[in-house]
Write a protein that holds these residues in place. Structure first.
Motif, PDB file in Angstrom:
ATOM      1  N   GLY A  15       0.816  -1.210   0.000  1.00 27.52           N
ATOM      2  CA  GLY A  15       0.000   0.000   0.000  1.00 27.52           C
ATOM      3  C   GLY A  15       0.845   1.251   0.000  1.00 27.52           C
ATOM      4  N   ARG A  19       0.959   4.238  -2.812  1.00 31.85           N
ATOM      5  CA  ARG A  19       0.727   5.649  -2.447  1.00 31.85           C
ATOM      6  C   ARG A  19       1.889   6.511  -2.925  1.00 31.85           C
ATOM      7  NH1 ARG A  19       1.884   9.319   1.696  1.00 31.85           N
ATOM      8  NH2 ARG A  19       0.162  10.791   2.087  1.00 31.85           N
ATOM      9  N   LYS A  20       3.117   6.007  -2.742  1.00 33.63           N
ATOM     10  CA  LYS A  20       4.305   6.738  -3.178  1.00 33.63           C
ATOM     11  C   LYS A  20       4.293   6.942  -4.690  1.00 33.63           C
ATOM     12  CE  LYS A  20       8.258   4.613  -2.722  1.00 33.63           C
ATOM     13  NZ  LYS A  20       9.460   4.029  -2.061  1.00 33.63           N
ATOM     14  N   ARG A  22       1.613   7.078  -6.574  1.00 35.95           N
ATOM     15  CA  ARG A  22       0.552   8.052  -6.891  1.00 35.95           C
ATOM     16  C   ARG A  22       1.030   9.476  -6.638  1.00 35.95           C
ATOM     17  NH1 ARG A  22      -2.805  10.715  -3.732  1.00 35.95           N
ATOM     18  NH2 ARG A  22      -2.594   9.340  -1.916  1.00 35.95           N
ATOM     19  N   THR A  29      -6.266  11.235  -4.602  1.00 39.55           N
ATOM     20  CA  THR A  29      -6.957   9.990  -4.282  1.00 39.55           C
ATOM     21  C   THR A  29      -8.264   9.882  -5.060  1.00 39.55           C
ATOM     22  OG1 THR A  29      -7.912  11.096  -2.342  1.00 39.55           O
ATOM     23  CG2 THR A  29      -5.970   9.731  -1.978  1.00 39.55           C
ATOM     24  N   ARG A  40     -12.928   7.066  -2.607  1.00 33.10           N
ATOM     25  CA  ARG A  40     -11.601   7.454  -2.106  1.00 33.10           C
ATOM     26  C   ARG A  40     -11.286   6.812  -0.761  1.00 33.10           C
ATOM     27  NH1 ARG A  40     -11.054  13.622  -0.333  1.00 33.10           N
ATOM     28  NH2 ARG A  40      -9.286  12.629   0.692  1.00 33.10           N
ATOM     29  N   SER A  44      -7.933   4.812   0.104  1.00 30.38           N
ATOM     30  CA  SER A  44      -7.098   5.178   1.253  1.00 30.38           C
ATOM     31  C   SER A  44      -6.831   3.957   2.128  1.00 30.38           C
ATOM     32  CB  SER A  44      -7.777   6.279   2.072  1.00 30.38           C
ATOM     33  OG  SER A  44      -7.875   7.478   1.329  1.00 30.38           O
ATOM     34  N   GLU A  47      -4.202   1.923   0.369  1.00 35.47           N
ATOM     35  CA  GLU A  47      -2.865   2.512   0.484  1.00 35.47           C
ATOM     36  C   GLU A  47      -2.305   2.400   1.903  1.00 35.47           C
ATOM     37  OE1 GLU A  47      -2.871   5.863  -3.093  1.00 35.47           O
ATOM     38  OE2 GLU A  47      -3.140   6.511  -1.010  1.00 35.47           O
ATOM     39  N   SER A  48      -3.160   2.283   2.891  1.00 27.58           N
ATOM     40  CA  SER A  48      -2.686   2.125   4.276  1.00 27.58           C
ATOM     41  C   SER A  48      -2.509   0.658   4.647  1.00 27.58           C
ATOM     42  CB  SER A  48      -3.660   2.791   5.251  1.00 27.58           C
ATOM     43  OG  SER A  48      -4.930   2.171   5.189  1.00 27.58           O
TER      44      SER A  48
END
Length: 286
Positions: A15, A19-20, A22, A29, A40, A44, A47-48
């Motif tokens: 994740g 995220r990095k 993106r 998001t 979104r 999220s 990504e977490s």
């Protein structure tokens, strides 16, 4: 076996990498969620690490993020396949009976292409004998119950499966002389451990190098370090021991720092033959 309810370090890492990617592409998001047809909040959570990415979604996002590093994208896609697979690694049978961090270490080692470790107080876990490992866990404060000790010993012994894979793990251990002279379990247990260490160092994929007392001070003194190489350099991970459990980091600044530490160890440690001779000498002294 307990059902996994919290994300593993590997799932959180996937994740974080997405995220990095993106952020590097300058995408919001909302935009990324729209590409996948989800809201979104769900993105999220992905990504977490709360929700897993599928390999297909990794490729879709990578394409729209204009990520041109095909090897990196394929490595992330493969990671998504294993994270989302119904087939669990051997370590999963210990979930619910051992701290999750110990399982994360086993998973990290299993998927690594190479592991380098620095140990100052005891022999590296992957090279420990059963009796030596038992004495290490018996030294923990507050004390572990007998059952907790035996569960940890069984898990530690099973971690050594990485040397029995179709492609055995490439492993380099930098061990300070202090660790070799620390009599965990008494002199008899330590002597047998040192003999075993010498035998393991004869394996083609295992390198054991001793940092002697004569070297003097060294970086990260008193601090155990495990550096796991990923399929690509972007996926390298450092694991550090702490009193409250293992810590994992993959920030580039931290990876760079620990690569410098390992380079220092490589330059300061005795060669393999000289290291083996010193280990034999210490075993005779015991």
């Amino acid at each position: 076996m307990s059902t996994r309810t919290t994300p593993t370090e590997r799932q959180k890492r996937l994740g974080a990498e997405m995220r990095k990617m993106r952020l590097a592409a300058g995408c919001t998001t909302e935009y990324a969620a729209g590409l996948l047809g989800i809201d979104r909040t769900r993105l999220s959570n992905m990504e977490s690490g709360i929700r897993p990415f599928s390999a297909e979604r990794v490729r879709t996002l990578a394409c729209n993020y204009a990520c041109a590093d095909a090897r990196y994208v394929e490595a992330l896609s493969a990671m998504a396949d294993t994270v989302g697979s119904k087939e669990r690694g051997w370590w999963e049978k210990h979930r619910g009976s051992l701290p999750a961090g110990l399982l994360d270490i086993a998973e990290l080692e299993w998927f690594a292409t190479r592991v380098r470790t620095v140990q100052v107080m005891h022999v590296p876990g992957l090279l420990q004998t059963e009796e030596y490992a038992r004495s290490v866990f018996a030294s923990v404060l507050p004390p572990l119950t007998r059952l907790q000790i035996e569960l940890r010993v069984a898990h530690r012994m099973e971690r050594q499966q990485v040397f029995e894979r179709s492609t055995p793990l490439s492993y380099a251990a930098f061990v300070h002389e202090a660790a070799l002279r620390m009599p965990f379990g008494g002199t008899g247990v330590t002597r047998e451990q040192l003999k075993q260490l010498c035998m393991q160092s004869e394996c083609e994929n295992v390198e054991v190098r001793v940092v002697p007392f004569s070297t003097g001070g060294f970086p990260g003194a008193g601090h155990a370090l495990l550096y796991a190489d990923g399929v690509t350099a972007q996926l390298d991970t450092v694991q550090l021991d702490s009193a409250h459990g293992p810590e994992f980091t993959h920030a580039e600044a931290q990876l760079s720092k620990y690569r410098v530490h390992l380079d220092w160890m490589d330059n300061a440690a005795l060669a393999q033959v000289a290291s083996r001779d010193l280990i034999h000498q210490i075993a005779r002294d015991l």
